[in-house]
Design a protein around this motif. Structure first.
Motif, PDB file in Angstrom:
ATOM      1  N   ASN A  50      53.615  46.057  26.822  1.00 21.77           N
ATOM      2  CA  ASN A  50      54.998  45.629  26.575  1.00 21.77           C
ATOM      3  C   ASN A  50      55.375  44.375  27.346  1.00 21.77           C
ATOM      4  OD1 ASN A  50      56.030  47.723  24.805  1.00 21.77           O
ATOM      5  ND2 ASN A  50      55.893  49.116  26.552  1.00 21.77           N
ATOM      6  N   LYS A  51      54.876  44.264  28.566  1.00 14.95           N
ATOM      7  CA  LYS A  51      55.315  43.203  29.470  1.00 14.95           C
ATOM      8  C   LYS A  51      54.186  42.900  30.449  1.00 14.95           C
ATOM      9  CE  LYS A  51      57.470  46.629  32.503  1.00 14.95           C
ATOM     10  NZ  LYS A  51      58.718  47.067  33.164  1.00 14.95           N
ATOM     11  N   GLY A  52      54.499  42.074  31.446  1.00 10.34           N
ATOM     12  CA  GLY A  52      53.526  41.712  32.469  1.00 10.34           C
ATOM     13  C   GLY A  52      53.085  40.270  32.337  1.00 10.34           C
ATOM     14  N   ASN A  53      52.397  39.793  33.380  1.00  8.83           N
ATOM     15  CA  ASN A  53      51.870  38.421  33.339  1.00  8.83           C
ATOM     16  C   ASN A  53      50.664  38.294  34.251  1.00  8.83           C
ATOM     17  OD1 ASN A  53      52.706  37.198  36.065  1.00  8.83           O
ATOM     18  ND2 ASN A  53      54.634  38.057  35.319  1.00  8.83           N
ATOM     19  N   ILE A  54      49.995  37.169  34.137  1.00 14.74           N
ATOM     20  CA  ILE A  54      48.711  36.999  34.805  1.00 14.74           C
ATOM     21  C   ILE A  54      48.812  36.963  36.331  1.00 14.74           C
ATOM     22  CG2 ILE A  54      47.714  35.812  32.820  1.00 14.74           C
ATOM     23  CD1 ILE A  54      48.086  33.188  34.358  1.00 14.74           C
ATOM     24  N   LYS A  55      50.001  36.804  36.879  1.00  9.47           N
ATOM     25  CA  LYS A  55      50.137  36.730  38.335  1.00  9.47           C
ATOM     26  C   LYS A  55      49.686  38.015  39.022  1.00  9.47           C
ATOM     27  CE  LYS A  55      51.841  32.566  38.673  1.00  9.47           C
ATOM     28  NZ  LYS A  55      51.049  31.505  39.324  1.00  9.47           N
ATOM     29  N   GLN A  56      49.699  39.144  38.292  1.00  5.56           N
ATOM     30  CA  GLN A  56      49.343  40.420  38.914  1.00  5.56           C
ATOM     31  C   GLN A  56      47.980  40.368  39.596  1.00  5.56           C
ATOM     32  OE1 GLN A  56      48.806  43.784  36.261  1.00  5.56           O
ATOM     33  NE2 GLN A  56      48.971  45.243  37.943  1.00  5.56           N
ATOM     34  N   PHE A  57      47.008  39.763  38.939  1.00  5.97           N
ATOM     35  CA  PHE A  57      45.645  39.763  39.479  1.00  5.97           C
ATOM     36  C   PHE A  57      45.245  38.424  40.094  1.00  5.97           C
ATOM     37  CE2 PHE A  57      45.286  43.602  36.875  1.00  5.97           C
ATOM     38  CZ  PHE A  57      44.621  44.436  37.761  1.00  5.97           C
ATOM     39  N   GLU A  58      46.216  37.576  40.343  1.00 10.17           N
ATOM     40  CA  GLU A  58      45.892  36.292  40.963  1.00 10.17           C
ATOM     41  C   GLU A  58      45.206  36.451  42.321  1.00 10.17           C
ATOM     42  OE1 GLU A  58      48.742  33.050  42.683  1.00 10.17           O
ATOM     43  OE2 GLU A  58      48.605  32.732  40.521  1.00 10.17           O
ATOM     44  N   PRO A  59      45.680  37.355  43.203  1.00 11.89           N
ATOM     45  CA  PRO A  59      44.971  37.511  44.486  1.00 11.89           C
ATOM     46  C   PRO A  59      43.533  37.986  44.307  1.00 11.89           C
ATOM     47  CG  PRO A  59      47.163  38.488  44.595  1.00 11.89           C
ATOM     48  CD  PRO A  59      46.905  38.179  43.156  1.00 11.89           C
ATOM     49  N   HIS A  60      43.308  38.851  43.325  1.00 10.81           N
ATOM     50  CA  HIS A  60      41.959  39.332  43.053  1.00 10.81           C
ATOM     51  C   HIS A  60      41.073  38.184  42.552  1.00 10.81           C
ATOM     52  CE1 HIS A  60      44.624  42.806  42.783  1.00 10.81           C
ATOM     53  NE2 HIS A  60      43.593  43.595  42.990  1.00 10.81           N
ATOM     54  N   ALA A  61      41.621  37.363  41.662  1.00 11.21           N
ATOM     55  CA  ALA A  61      40.863  36.235  41.129  1.00 11.21           C
ATOM     56  C   ALA A  61      40.489  35.259  42.236  1.00 11.21           C
ATOM     57  CB  ALA A  61      41.676  35.527  40.043  1.00 11.21           C
ATOM     58  N   LYS A  62      41.411  34.991  43.130  1.00 10.60           N
ATOM     59  CA  LYS A  62      41.147  34.073  44.235  1.00 10.60           C
ATOM     60  C   LYS A  62      40.068  34.638  45.158  1.00 10.60           C
ATOM     61  CE  LYS A  62      45.765  32.023  44.279  1.00 10.60           C
ATOM     62  NZ  LYS A  62      47.065  31.959  44.984  1.00 10.60           N
ATOM     63  N   TYR A  63      40.164  35.944  45.432  1.00  6.15           N
ATOM     64  CA  TYR A  63      39.170  36.564  46.309  1.00  6.15           C
ATOM     65  C   TYR A  63      37.775  36.448  45.706  1.00  6.15           C
ATOM     66  CZ  TYR A  63      36.304  39.951  48.692  1.00  6.15           C
ATOM     67  OH  TYR A  63      35.262  40.528  49.368  1.00  6.15           O
ATOM     68  N   PHE A  64      37.626  36.867  44.450  1.00  5.22           N
ATOM     69  CA  PHE A  64      36.287  36.905  43.874  1.00  5.22           C
ATOM     70  C   PHE A  64      35.738  35.516  43.571  1.00  5.22           C
ATOM     71  CE2 PHE A  64      37.410  41.378  43.351  1.00  5.22           C
ATOM     72  CZ  PHE A  64      36.271  41.940  43.946  1.00  5.22           C
ATOM     73  N   SER A  65      36.603  34.539  43.398  1.00  4.75           N
ATOM     74  CA  SER A  65      36.092  33.172  43.286  1.00  4.75           C
ATOM     75  C   SER A  65      35.468  32.746  44.609  1.00  4.75           C
ATOM     76  CB  SER A  65      37.206  32.204  42.872  1.00  4.75           C
ATOM     77  OG  SER A  65      38.141  32.015  43.910  1.00  4.75           O
ATOM     78  N   LYS A  66      36.042  33.205  45.709  1.00  6.97           N
ATOM     79  CA  LYS A  66      35.474  32.886  47.019  1.00  6.97           C
ATOM     80  C   LYS A  66      34.201  33.694  47.304  1.00  6.97           C
ATOM     81  CE  LYS A  66      39.669  31.087  49.119  1.00  6.97           C
ATOM     82  NZ  LYS A  66      39.073  29.747  49.292  1.00  6.97           N
ATOM     83  N   ARG A  67      33.996  34.744  46.530  1.00  6.32           N
ATOM     84  CA  ARG A  67      32.762  35.531  46.655  1.00  6.32           C
ATOM     85  C   ARG A  67      31.672  35.024  45.716  1.00  6.32           C
ATOM     86  NH1 ARG A  67      29.940  37.711  48.663  1.00  6.32           N
ATOM     87  NH2 ARG A  67      29.743  39.929  48.170  1.00  6.32           N
TER      88      ARG A  67
END
Length: 267
Positions: A50-67
């Motif tokens: 129904n709702k939501g946006n990509i910001k929810q997993f932004e911290p996860h994306a940043k972490y795993f890019s650094k991994r």
């Protein structure tokens, strides 16, 4: 590591439906090198389709890019913004995985190390890209598989049948939409992280899903978090975020998707 402050390097149009444009945000490893292939992790936000946006997993994306993984945040159609149904959400999720596979060479992605991840309805979408045959966009290149190589699911809505999450939205189409009802013997290795006090995702459902996966000779690791509620893993619940990140990191290392270097410090 100090506080994560990196920004997505690229915003990619992966799909257009009439006037609707859907984008991926991309986070690449810090020491991104030409002529090298990287694992990819693809995140689908939650919000009940129904709702939501990509910001929810932004911290996860940043972490795993650094991994060392290329991280993707996927926007997809939701009811409040696009007057869409859960079926369109799933079509978009499958389109996103296909787009990433089809452009793997361009983005230096190892096509054998694509992880789909998400929370709640986003967890459903991640799992569904792996097991659901129906609901494909007519403009998709169907010769490209929408199936990821591994799944990381945060309190996922896996059972959409009677009594399950979203049944009132999909009704009898649940048999073609619900991951629980479509597990096959070649479902990708899966990690599920969920709370024992989740009002939407019962422990019994997760246990039944895991058993069904094991009965069909699939790997399915489950981590229960005692007393935690729906959405417990989000960044604003930092201790839970950190604990789940460690679990995901270990799971991906066990698959040899990430190297065994020490975890970066999470602050």
């Amino acid at each position: 590591m100090s506080t994560i402050i990196s920004f997505s390097q690229e915003r990619i149009l992966y799909k257009k439906i009439d006037t609707i444009k859907l984008f991926l945000e991309v986070y690449k490893p810090d020491n991104f090198t030409n002529n090298k292939k990287y694992p990819a992790i693809v995140f689908f936000f939650g919000g009940g389709w129904n709702k939501g946006n990509i910001k929810q997993f932004e911290p996860h994306a940043k972490y795993f890019s650094k991994r060392g993984a290329i991280s993707f945040l996927v926007d997809y159609r939701v009811t409040q913004r696009h007057q869409s149904t859960p079926f369109e959400s799933l079509k978009d999720a499958k389109s996103a995985i296909r787009f990433i596979r089809e452009n793997a060479s361009k983005y230096q992605i190892d096509v054998n190390k694509i992880v789909a991840s998400g929370g709640s309805a986003g967890g459903h979408l991640a799992a569904a890209t792996a097991v659901i045959e129906k609901y494909n966009e007519k403009t998709d290149n169907r010769t490209i598989s929408s199936k990821p190589n591994a799944l990381v699911l945060f309190n996922p809505a896996l059972d959409n049948g009677p009594g399950g999450v979203g049944y009132e939205r999909v009704n009898n189409d649940y048999q073609n939409f619900s991951p629980f009802h479509n597990i096959t013997s070649n479902t990708p290795p899966t990690l599920i992280l969920t709370g024992t006090n989740d009002n939407l995702i019962p422990v019994e459902m997760i246990t039944a899903y895991q058993q069904k996966m094991l009965d069909t000779d699939n790997r399915c690791d489950v981590k229960f978090y005692e007393g935690k509620k729906h959405g417990f893993f989000n960044y604003n619940k930092f201790k839970n975020y950190k604990n789940t990140i460690v679990e995901v990191d270990d799971f991906l290392k066990s698959l040899k998707f990430l190297n065994t270097a020490p975890l970066i410090k999470i602050k």
